[in-house]
Design an enzyme around this catalytic site. Structure first.
Site, mmCIF file in Angstrom:
data_model
loop_
_atom_site.group_PDB
_atom_site.id
_atom_site.type_symbol
_atom_site.label_atom_id
_atom_site.label_comp_id
_atom_site.label_asym_id
_atom_site.label_seq_id
_atom_site.Cartn_x
_atom_site.Cartn_y
_atom_site.Cartn_z
ATOM 1 N N CYS A 9 0.862 -1.173 0.000
ATOM 2 C CA CYS A 9 0.000 0.000 0.000
ATOM 3 C C CYS A 9 0.902 1.227 0.000
ATOM 4 C CB CYS A 9 -0.978 -0.011 1.176
ATOM 5 S SG CYS A 9 -0.243 0.222 2.805
ATOM 6 N N ARG A 15 -3.258 -0.629 5.342
ATOM 7 C CA ARG A 15 -3.849 -1.699 4.538
ATOM 8 C C ARG A 15 -2.937 -2.901 4.342
ATOM 9 N NH1 ARG A 15 -5.259 1.790 -0.560
ATOM 10 N NH2 ARG A 15 -3.279 2.698 0.097
ATOM 11 N N ASP A 126 -8.026 3.795 1.638
ATOM 12 C CA ASP A 126 -6.995 3.957 2.649
ATOM 13 C C ASP A 126 -7.614 4.506 3.942
ATOM 14 O OD1 ASP A 126 -4.746 4.454 4.162
ATOM 15 O OD2 ASP A 126 -3.620 5.347 2.495
#
Length: 157
Positions: A9, A15, A126
């Site tokens: 990520c 994440r 996100d």
């Protein structure tokens, strides 16, 4: 042979460590720990050496998913030689990964939700910006479940 999976990520604190922890637990429950290994990394360097975001840690703790010892790192060109799968969380991660890609064509590079037959979303949002860690957990868990299913089928595990 071990199958190595890298989750990626933007900063490697929300994440991708969430995906790494969830996927590792799934692999253990399937008895595949000696055959499938996982790691995570970030596109950026901002959080190198930091543990997962507090929101990620709290949610994973509630779900009894361990995160001990996890520290953020930045993706490196050598990762292309170590992993069979590099799994991004969103389309921008994939564009960034393709720009970093070396000559290795052996690595499968996809978004996590590409493994889900009918995903609610193509990108995992996100939670660093949205704050919605619960929804991200739901998406990541589903994506990891289908990714593991894909790996088991492809590699006859």
């Amino acid at each position: 042979m071990k199958i190595n999976v890298l989750f990626v990520c933007l900063g490697n604190i929300c994440r991708s460590p969430m995906a790494e922890a969830i996927f590792r637990q799934m692999v253990e429950k399937e008895g595949l720990s000696g055959k499938v290994e996982t790691d995570s990394a970030g596109i950026g360097h901002w959080h190198i050496g930091q543990p997962p975001h507090k929101g990620t840690q709290e949610l994973l703790s509630e779900k009894s998913v361990p995160v001990e010892g996890m520290k953020a790192r930045q993706i490196d060109t050598s990762d292309w030689d170590k992993f069979e799968y590099i799994v991004g969380m969103d389309a921008q991660n994939i564009r960034d990964l393709q720009a970093l890609r070396n000559t290795s064509d052996q690595v499968e590079v996809k978004r996590l939700m590409d493994y889900v037959p009918h995903p609610k979303e193509r990108d995992v949002p996100d939670p660093y910006f949205t704050g919605n860690f619960d929804y991200v957990f739901e998406l990541v868990e589903e994506g990891c479940r289908y990714l593991l299913k894909d790996i088991k089928k492809k590699w006859n595990l």
